[in-house]
Write a protein that holds these residues in place. Structure first.
Motif: not given
Lengths: 239, 301
Positions: B18, B20, B193-194, B196-198, B200-201, B296
């Protein structure tokens, strides 16, 4: 074969005055009361959008009610800790209409997920997964990545994943929708057998044929509310 | 014959691919590079300041200026001895050393070149005066007394500019420490934040895992394992790049260091710390990834 024959007295799922609303949208379900006894078998019917998925989501603990109380295995899910919820989910098997397989993994690895999250030993996992995949006639495809499987094969992987843990509650959303008649009969026999061994089963379906063939009580959703229709007593030839 | 199972130890979350995580790999390498440079800078300045302090504190230089038309060597010797005797009689003085012509030539070489005869130049005589350890030497009083008996001599007190240099070194070290903390903070935020993005992905996979009964810890451990690998590999790349840059800087500074900066050294403990940075980056990345996932996921399902 009737549900009453297996039913105990202790409810495994109990819903009181349950309503579901997504955001500020109108309620999907309103003031629902439902009690599923241990070892019972129900079909879940209703038109598309009637709230079948929402009702099932609450049963497999992915959704909390907007109001009212949902009690599963004697625990009010509104007050259960995250770890307690995870432990309860391990006792529930779910078959989704859209399968929800991990498409990048093999059939074997998908079926193994519920056992892996429990921390089961690899040798035991292999034994149980192999046995079940053989039973659903997928042993030769166990190393195939799920994205390469046909709809029917995915359906069987999803069902194998749902039952691998020998769940106490089995929830299935259109489980026979993508398989041919022979496989459908075989899968229904599996659900019936699991029910005979004590598993509480709820199958959401549009198939009147299936409902007629297997004479179990029916939960019907309409106009945001719920009605339970008892199993029809079949008249024997003598009668 | 039984079908052989291929993938027994797979991760349910395809984190390797991914975006992120690709971002995190790059950011970690850059952060470790900056951290290494700042840390090496801190240790270098520390070492340099110690060298200055050890080499210069407790000493003072005395200049005996040549007088106009001064050609009588006996007269020059008398004046020199007068100053030497003055310092040797001070209770706080340990020793007085006359800087030889050869040493003076070496001191002047950065400015005048190697093969210049300095005997013809009107250079002052220099005395290197070493004070006793912890001795209380009154520079002003000594300078006043010296002026009375030898007006042609003056005391060059190193402590004045040594303190200025040490103040400068201290400021540079404070700056380096600030950079270290900033890099650390930015590193932790980037990982957070990476992750958190991951999350989400991979939201759908995580939801499935939860439905299958996975605890948050099960998912967090997959991120922690990935975090450890990213920290270790990207950390090693960042450290290697920093060490190369540091070696180049050190190599360039060697020419400049002759007589000005002192030796540019990092202790063996310092080297060990620098070389262990990938491991520290891996541990930080592991802990932050795990914490970020747990924090998260608490808001999901």
């Amino acid at each position: 074969m009737a549900a009453d024959r297996n039913a105990g007295t202790e409810p495994v799922v109990d819903m009181q005055n349950v309503s579901i609303r997504y955001g500020t949208d109108p309620e999907v379900l309103s003031d629902i009361r439902l009690s599923l006894e241990k070892g019972s078998f129900h079909f879940l019917t209703g038109k598309s959008g009637a709230g079948k998925t929402s009702l099932l989501s609450m049963m497999y603990l992915a959704l909390k009610p907007s109001s009212g109380t949902v009690t599963v295995f004697g625990t009010n899910i509104g007050f259960a800790s995250r770890d307690a919820m995870a432990l309860m989910r391990r006792r529930i098997g779910v078959v989704f209409q859209d399968f929800r397989l991990l498409e990048h993994l093999s059939a074997y690895d998908n079926v193994a997920v519920p056992l892996k999250v429990r921390g089961m030993k690899e040798s035991e996992i292999e034994k149980r997964v192999r046995e079940l995949l053989r039973w659903v006639e997928l042993e030769s495809s166990m190393n195939k990545i799920c994205s390469t499987l046909s709809g029917g094969e995915k359906q069987r992987v999803a069902i194998a994943r749902a039952v691998i843990n020998r769940p106490e509650i089995l929830l299935a959303d259109e489980p026979t929708g993508n398989v041919d008649d022979d496989i459908a009969q075989k899968l229904m026999k599996l659900f019936v057998e699991m029910n005979r061994l004590g598993t509480t089963v709820v199958i959401a379906t549009h198939s009147q044929e299936l409902i007629n063939q297997y004479n179990y009580p029916r939960i019907h959703l309409e106009n945001k509310s719920l009605k339970v229709f008892p199993a029809l007593r079949r008249l024997s030839n003598a009668e | 014959m039984q079908n052989k199972i291929k993938l027994n130890h797979v991760s349910e979350l395809p984190l390797k691919k991914d975006q992120a995580n690709l971002f995190l790999e790059a950011v970690t390498a850059v952060m470790v590079f900056l951290f290494s440079i700042a840390l090496a800078g801190y240790m270098l300045v520390d070492s340099m300041a110690k060298n200055w302090q050890n080499g210069i504190s407790g000493t003072l230089t005395v200049q005996i200026m040549p007088l106009p038309g001064d050609t009588d060597s006996q007269e020059k010797s008398l004046r020199l001895n007068k100053v030497i005797t003055f310092f040797e009689n001070q209770p706080a003085v340990e020793s007085v050393i006359l800087i030889s012509e050869t040493q003076k030539e070496r001191l002047m070489s950065p400015w005048l070149g190697q093969d210049v005869d300095i005997s013809a130049l009107p250079l002052p005589e220099l005395l290197d005066v070493h004070l006793k350890q912890g001795a209380d030497f009154d520079y002003e009083k000594a300078a006043q007394a010296l002026k009375e008996i030898a007006p042609f001599a003056s005391i060059d007190n190193h402590n004045v500019w040594l303190h200025r240099l040490l103040d400068l070194a201290s400021s540079i070290q404070t700056l380096a420490l600030s950079v270290l903390w900033m890099v650390l903070a930015v590193g932790v935020f980037s990982i957070f934040y990476a992750v958190c993005t991951s999350l989400g992905i991979h939201g759908q996979i995580i939801e499935i895992l939860h439905i299958m009964g996975a605890k948050d810890d099960y998912i967090a451990r997959q991120y922690a394992r990935r975090g450890f690998l990213i920290g270790l590999i990207s950390g090693a790349i960042g450290t290697a790049a920093a060490l190369s840059a540091f070696w180049w800087l050190h190599h360039s500074a060697v020419y400049l260091s002759a007589g000005l900066l002192g030796s540019l050294d990092i202790s063996s403990g310092g080297w060990l710390l620098l070389l262990s940075l990938p491991l520290w980056a891996a541990l930080l990345s592991t802990a932050t990834s795990y914490w970020a996932v747990r924090r998260t996921l608490r808001k999901i399902m």
